[in-house]
Scaffold this active site. Structure first.
Site, mmCIF file in Angstrom:
data_model
loop_
_atom_site.group_PDB
_atom_site.id
_atom_site.type_symbol
_atom_site.label_atom_id
_atom_site.label_comp_id
_atom_site.label_asym_id
_atom_site.label_seq_id
_atom_site.Cartn_x
_atom_site.Cartn_y
_atom_site.Cartn_z
ATOM 1 N N TYR A 246 53.839 51.117 -1.275
ATOM 2 C CA TYR A 246 54.503 52.256 -0.664
ATOM 3 C C TYR A 246 55.142 53.086 -1.778
ATOM 4 O O TYR A 246 55.985 52.580 -2.528
ATOM 5 C CB TYR A 246 55.603 51.801 0.296
ATOM 6 C CG TYR A 246 55.123 51.343 1.642
ATOM 7 C CD1 TYR A 246 55.396 52.097 2.788
ATOM 8 C CD2 TYR A 246 54.428 50.152 1.804
ATOM 9 C CE1 TYR A 246 54.975 51.675 4.042
ATOM 10 C CE2 TYR A 246 54.003 49.720 3.049
ATOM 11 C CZ TYR A 246 54.279 50.489 4.163
ATOM 12 O OH TYR A 246 53.864 50.071 5.401
ATOM 13 N N HIS B 201 46.576 54.728 3.676
ATOM 14 C CA HIS B 201 46.758 54.119 4.990
ATOM 15 C C HIS B 201 47.548 55.030 5.923
ATOM 16 O O HIS B 201 47.186 55.259 7.059
ATOM 17 C CB HIS B 201 47.469 52.773 4.830
ATOM 18 C CG HIS B 201 47.849 52.117 6.112
ATOM 19 N ND1 HIS B 201 48.969 52.473 6.837
ATOM 20 C CD2 HIS B 201 47.262 51.110 6.796
ATOM 21 C CE1 HIS B 201 49.058 51.719 7.910
ATOM 22 N NE2 HIS B 201 48.041 50.880 7.917
ATOM 23 N N HIS B 202 48.681 55.536 5.449
ATOM 24 C CA HIS B 202 49.439 56.501 6.249
ATOM 25 C C HIS B 202 50.290 57.387 5.357
ATOM 26 O O HIS B 202 50.569 57.060 4.196
ATOM 27 C CB HIS B 202 50.301 55.803 7.315
ATOM 28 C CG HIS B 202 51.560 55.167 6.796
ATOM 29 N ND1 HIS B 202 51.832 53.820 6.924
ATOM 30 C CD2 HIS B 202 52.640 55.687 6.151
ATOM 31 C CE1 HIS B 202 53.011 53.552 6.383
ATOM 32 N NE2 HIS B 202 53.525 54.663 5.915
ATOM 33 N N HIS C 129 51.546 55.279 2.030
ATOM 34 C CA HIS C 129 51.196 53.855 1.993
ATOM 35 C C HIS C 129 49.752 53.743 1.508
ATOM 36 O O HIS C 129 48.829 54.245 2.142
ATOM 37 C CB HIS C 129 51.333 53.250 3.390
ATOM 38 C CG HIS C 129 50.942 51.812 3.475
ATOM 39 N ND1 HIS C 129 50.797 51.155 4.684
ATOM 40 C CD2 HIS C 129 50.644 50.892 2.519
ATOM 41 C CE1 HIS C 129 50.433 49.911 4.453
ATOM 42 N NE2 HIS C 129 50.329 49.731 3.155
ATOM 43 N N HIS D 25 50.877 52.879 16.717
ATOM 44 C CA HIS D 25 50.564 52.335 15.390
ATOM 45 C C HIS D 25 50.702 50.818 15.370
ATOM 46 O O HIS D 25 51.760 50.266 15.679
ATOM 47 C CB HIS D 25 51.505 52.943 14.343
ATOM 48 C CG HIS D 25 51.257 52.449 12.953
ATOM 49 N ND1 HIS D 25 50.100 52.741 12.252
ATOM 50 C CD2 HIS D 25 51.997 51.667 12.121
ATOM 51 C CE1 HIS D 25 50.149 52.178 11.053
ATOM 52 N NE2 HIS D 25 51.297 51.516 10.954
ATOM 53 N N HIS E 181 48.667 47.372 12.872
ATOM 54 C CA HIS E 181 47.774 47.119 11.745
ATOM 55 C C HIS E 181 46.514 46.420 12.253
ATOM 56 O O HIS E 181 46.145 46.552 13.427
ATOM 57 C CB HIS E 181 48.506 46.325 10.672
ATOM 58 C CG HIS E 181 49.507 47.147 9.918
ATOM 59 N ND1 HIS E 181 50.325 46.645 8.937
ATOM 60 C CD2 HIS E 181 49.827 48.469 10.008
ATOM 61 C CE1 HIS E 181 51.107 47.598 8.459
ATOM 62 N NE2 HIS E 181 50.819 48.715 9.102
ATOM 63 N N MET F 176 52.617 45.573 12.525
ATOM 64 C CA MET F 176 53.602 46.500 13.092
ATOM 65 C C MET F 176 53.260 46.736 14.556
ATOM 66 O O MET F 176 52.125 46.506 14.978
ATOM 67 C CB MET F 176 53.616 47.833 12.331
ATOM 68 C CG MET F 176 54.123 47.747 10.905
ATOM 69 S SD MET F 176 54.247 49.394 10.150
ATOM 70 C CE MET F 176 54.952 48.958 8.557
#
Length: 592
Positions: free
Chosen positions: A197, A229-230, A297, A361, A363, A436
């Site tokens: 991150y 990823h985000h 991320h 959201h 994973h 998550m």
């Protein structure tokens, strides 16, 4: 007169259907279904629960389109069509197990062909009465497309594509004129780590009067789309003292984790998003944030060295103001070890929130998310849900209608996970290999609340799964470690699921200025709304006319490699909070 071929009980017949219709309305939504842009789909739906499709494929042979349970051809509900060399057309509803479907629930509008492509226009109800047809819902749809060079239909020999898509869209974005844009990017050397991150703080545009951010879009470094990823943009309170540079968001310097109110967000599979005409994000007033925290991320699964990334987000803003200011409420389960999934399983006074969109959201183990709403202990409905969640298609989804959340209402976030491919427990956490369970609600008018998240009493859960007296004192980190050493089987999974639901929930409400108030809550039962009545149109088709002599052959054999769907265990937990101390102690214990 429309000529329609349909094979019933192994025979191919020519159907004569009179056509007394005017030109259909234009279809609002469109997408390419394959990486090479060979197949182009346009679609729309109406108040009669009917969805229309127009499929254009670069071939002069057969084309096929439909819905799949898992993205593969076996078990798919599809239609095939094309134009024979003599100019006659064929069209049929198939179930790729039993070949032709005895119930023909797709209605052909037209099939045309030119020198390079075939276009098929057809429609069907969202819910048919055929058990072989997959319902069209607010869930993610797994679409399959196939085509061949001639009119001999052979599914397993033609070109095939699979794409996950959200079909139940409700509006096309408009746009003001005379707009401006700003890009928030930073260059970052991605380390050889599975998860990283990276955060930095950037000032918002300096404008002399109030403006509205009405649209945002991801800016991804070319060829790095699988690495990001985000991307999240957080609004910072104007009293915050912010660090400079780029650093680990949740590393040794806690200042890089400041600012927790989500402004906009993007995740894998998402695209640009434009707010509705009546609301947008305010900037330029004394009450608006002056700085944002940009969080990216990275998931370097292949541990590739030497990667330089310059991704970020672009914001579009305008002085043409809308009626309301947008806010984002983050809800879900806290992403630390108080959230766990066993292996081998399948407030504050605020005005009414008018929710117009949501972003769900999880994973990799995530298979479904839903967020029901309760008032005075009674479930009002489900704000947003996706029971066929796909990690690679995370996008902001508009509501069919504006949903109102009043002060005192409760929001529950429930996720279903599947960990059949894992031998150890999966804890909540920031890594893609952690888990998550979140729901971001986009609403207006904006207020000062940034998140409403909670976590269950981990001591109670730890005691239940380990068969110990719950009154014995135990630190949270000890409870987490005890859970990790459980011998997981069907019985202990059920005990853990029951304990997580029965445990008292600590709910943490946080403001943009990082003020926090804790309350307690409980997990309520979720009732599933009744599905609308299905529509059976198969009996409306009548067969007449001569038997066709053309060759329409379906080859649906050779289903090797097909997978059997496995039951997914459900672990419903409420929202989130911070047990960073327990997480750090646990990590240090395992690192010894």
């Amino acid at each position: 007169m429309v000529f329609l071929f349909s094979r019933i009980k192994g025979m191919l017949y020519l159907l004569f259907l009179p056509c007394f219709c005017s030109a259909p309305p234009p279809l609002r939504f469109s997408v390419f279904l394959d990486p090479s842009n060979m197949a182009y789909l346009r679609w729309d739906h109406d108040e009669q629960e009917m969805m229309s499709f127009e499929l254009q494929v670069c071939t002069t042979g057969w084309v096929a389109f439909g819905f799949s349970p898992h993205g593969d051809l076996p078990g798919s509900d599809i239609v095939t069509g094309g134009v024979f060399p003599n100019g006659s057309i064929y069209f049929c509803d198939y179930h790729v197990v039993d070949e032709e479907d005895d119930s023909q629930d797709y209605q052909l509008l037209s099939v045309t062909e030119n020198e390079t492509s075939t276009t098929m226009l057809f429609k069907r109800h969202l819910w048919t009465c055929d058990p072989n047809d997959l319902d069209i819902t607010v869930d993610t749809a797994r679409l399959v497309t196939a085509f061949g060079p001639d009119d001999t239909v052979q599914f397993f020999k033609g070109q095939r594509f699979s794409k996950s898509l959200f079909l139940m869209r409700y509006r096309l974005p408009g746009g003001p004129s005379g707009d401006s844009s700003v890009s928030f990017l930073f260059q970052f050397a991605v380390p050889v780590e599975e998860t990283k991150y990276a955060c930095t703080f950037i000032p918002l545009p300096m404008v002399k009067q109030k403006h509205h951010i009405y649209k945002f879009e991801p800016v991804i470094t070319p060829h790095n789309i699988s690495l990001v990823h985000h991307i999240l943009v957080y609004a910072c309170g104007n009293a915050s003292v912010l660090p400079t540079g780029v650093d680990d968001c949740y590393g040794a310097n806690p200042d890089f984790a400041l600012c927790s109110q989500v402004l906009v967000g993007w995740a894998v599979g998402g695209e640009s998003y434009q707010f509705p005409d009546e609301a947008a994000i305010s900037i330029g007033t004394p009450w608006d944030p002056q700085y944002i925290r940009l969080e990216i991320h990275y998931s370097n699964f292949d541990l590739l060295p030497g990667l330089i990334n310059s991704s970020g987000v672009r914001l579009y803003y305008t002085p043409e103001l809308r009626k309301y200011d947008v806010g984002v409420l983050q809800t879900g389960i806290f992403a630390f070890p108080v959230h766990f999934i066993p292996p081998g399983m399948s407030g504050m006074l605020v005005p009414d929130l008018h929710v117009f969109a949501c972003l769900l959201h999880t994973h990799l183990p995530g298979r479904g998310v839903k967020a029901p709403q309760y008032r005075n202990g009674k479930q009002l409905g489900i704000i947003c849900e996706d029971s066929k969640y796909n990690f690679r298609l995370q996008e902001i989804r508009d509501m069919k209608e504006i949903l109102v959340i009043k002060p005192g209402d409760e929001i529950l976030v429930e996720c279903n996970f599947q960990t059949l491919d894992r031998s150890g427990i999966t804890f909540g956490g920031p890594s893609t290999m952690n888990e998550m369970c979140l729901a971001f609600l986009f609403y207006y008018p904006h207020n000062n609340i940034s998140s409403c998240m909670g976590y269950p009493d981990i001591l109670y859960i730890g005691g239940m799964v380990n068969g110990k007296d719950n009154e014995n004192e135990m630190f949270a980190v000890e409870a987490v470690m005890a859970i990790d050493f459980v011998d997981w089987d069907n019985e202990t999974v059920k005990i853990a699921e029951t304990a997580a639901k029965e445990a008292e929930q600590v709910v943490m409400i946080k403001t943009i200025n990082e003020l926090q108030r804790n309350e307690t809550g409980l997990i309520r039962d979720i009732s599933i709304p009744e599905q609308a009545a299905c529509h059976n149109i198969s009996g409306h088709l009548s067969v007449s006319g001569p038997r066709a002599t053309a060759n329409l052959r379906l080859t649906a054999a050779g289903t090797s490699g097909s997978s059997t769907a496995k039951e997914t265990a459900s672990l419903p937990l409420l929202s989130l909070t911070q047990l960073v101390f327990a997480w750090l102690i646990l990590a240090s214990e395992y690192g010894k």
